[in-house]
Design an enzyme around this catalytic site. Structure first.
Site, PDB file in Angstrom:
ATOM      1  N   VAL A 106      16.056  27.143  14.366  1.00 15.52           N
ATOM      2  CA  VAL A 106      16.784  27.716  13.243  1.00 15.52           C
ATOM      3  C   VAL A 106      16.448  26.907  12.008  1.00 15.52           C
ATOM      4  CG1 VAL A 106      19.056  28.286  12.293  1.00 15.52           C
ATOM      5  CG2 VAL A 106      18.649  28.459  14.769  1.00 15.52           C
ATOM      6  N   CYS A 107      16.124  27.601  10.929  1.00 12.97           N
ATOM      7  CA  CYS A 107      15.868  26.950   9.643  1.00 12.97           C
ATOM      8  C   CYS A 107      14.767  25.898   9.799  1.00 12.97           C
ATOM      9  CB  CYS A 107      17.182  26.367   9.112  1.00 12.97           C
ATOM     10  SG  CYS A 107      17.178  25.936   7.366  1.00 12.97           S
ATOM     11  N   THR A 108      14.988  24.680   9.312  1.00 12.08           N
ATOM     12  CA  THR A 108      13.943  23.657   9.346  1.00 12.08           C
ATOM     13  C   THR A 108      13.796  23.008  10.708  1.00 12.08           C
ATOM     14  OG1 THR A 108      15.534  22.050   8.480  1.00 12.08           O
ATOM     15  CG2 THR A 108      14.094  23.150   6.885  1.00 12.08           C
ATOM     16  N   THR A 126      10.215  29.366   8.548  1.00 19.71           N
ATOM     17  CA  THR A 126      11.231  28.343   8.322  1.00 19.71           C
ATOM     18  C   THR A 126      11.971  28.709   7.040  1.00 19.71           C
ATOM     19  OG1 THR A 126      11.625  25.941   8.223  1.00 19.71           O
ATOM     20  CG2 THR A 126       9.731  26.785   6.975  1.00 19.71           C
ATOM     21  N   ALA A 159      14.521  31.723   9.725  1.00 20.95           N
ATOM     22  CA  ALA A 159      14.609  31.151   8.391  1.00 20.95           C
ATOM     23  C   ALA A 159      15.959  30.436   8.225  1.00 20.95           C
ATOM     24  CB  ALA A 159      14.418  32.249   7.351  1.00 20.95           C
TER      25      ALA A 159
END
Length: 320
Positions: A106-108, A126, A159
């Site tokens: 998830v995300c970074t 990302t 993202a």
């Protein structure tokens, strides 16, 4: 290994919503299916000690990474800190990341997977603010900056923040069917589900805000009037510039051409109408300034890889 078990990795500086968003989705599946073991879920930190999130919350893990059982799905949330990723965590990911049936970030969190070499040769995304960094620092990763999540075999990356909920809903739909995922989405008051190909942010956010007031006014006008004449000539007249000067200035200040900006705004508006109304495709085509349903269909196929009718079938939010 328990079928569909999930292990969520925790570490100091983790983003709390990257953890709790997907966890709430998976916990909802336990409730909706009536099976308390739909997704047996555990959390683990490098040493088993509590971690502090970016917002200051303290999360207490179930165990340490060394003692964690091998899961069906390994989920790595995003976060960050001044000292960079924990080498112990990266080493653990490098050793254990190849084994789960699904590897999810998830995300970074995808940057941690990339640092461990787990994304080499794979498509991934990302948080939009980190896409350039990811492409620069990990050239063997095929970075896709626009989608809210990307599936590439057993690897799934999403993202920023709320996109983790979209990805979790997609996994639930894959495992237990659309109705289960839809019920969870309704309970959490979110859409089921934004397509992975949906852009990470709106057209207005995707483009930079123009510095000069006339160009900013044009940007606002386009978003408020997608069905009007939005040709370069018409927009240039609103900005009181020649078409050539306007096109050059618009791209210099927003990072995109007027035509591309208009197309993204119109696509965004059409998607919203398909998701939230029962308007016909022909009516929507007129509302966004496309003369025919065929023109709208070509736009959807080019940008999203699906037709307006199929998009509505998959993502229309039920009324009431």
């Amino acid at each position: 290994m328990t079928e569909r078990s999930i292990l969520v990795v925790l570490y100091d500086g983790v983003q709390s919503l990257d953890v709790t968003g997907p966890v709430e989705v998976f916990a909802g599946a336990d409730h909706v299916t009536g099976n308390p073991a739909a997704y047996p879920l555990r959390t683990a930190s490098p040493d088993g000690a509590p971690v502090r999130t970016t917002s200051g919350l303290t999360l207490v893990p179930d165990t340490s990474l060394a003692d964690a059982p091998r899961p069906h799905t390994l989920l790595v949330p995003g976060g960050g800190g001044p000292l960079g990723p924990d080498p112990v965590l990266i080493d653990w990911l490098r050793e254990h990341g190849p084994h789960p049936e699904r590897l999810v970030s998830v995300c970074t969190g995808s940057l941690l997977l990339a640092e461990a070499g787990l994304l080499d040769g794979h498509r991934a995304t990302t948080h939009w603010a980190s896409c350039d960094e990811m492409a620069r620092d990990y050239p063997r990763v095929l970075v896709e900056p626009d989608p809210i999540f990307v599936r590439d075999g057993r690897i799934a990356t999403s993202a920023g923040v709320t996109a983790g909920i979209d990805l979790a809903l997609a996994l639930v739909e894959e495992d237990y069917g659309r109705e289960v995922a839809l019920t969870i989405a309704r309970y959490l008051v979110v859409f089921l589900r934004r397509p992975g190909s949906q852009a990470q942010f709106s057209a207005q956010l995707a483009a930079q805000t123009a510095r000069r007031e006339p160009l900013r006014e044009v940007q606002h006008w386009v978003t408020e009037h997608p069905g009007d004449d939005l040709s370069v000539e018409a927009l240039a007249a609103r900005a009181r510039l020649s078409p050539r000067h306007f096109a050059r200035a618009f791209q210099a200040e927003t990072g995109t051409t007027p035509g591309r900006y208009v197309e993204r705004v119109r696509l965004e508006h059409a998607r919203r109408l398909l998701e939230e109304t029962t308007d016909g495709v022909e009516e929507i085509s007129r509302a966004i300034g496309y003369g025919t349903p065929e023109a709208l269909r070509r736009l959807f196929l080019k940008t999203l890889g699906t037709s307006p009718a199929e998009y509505r079938r998959r993502f229309h939010a039920p009324l009431g």
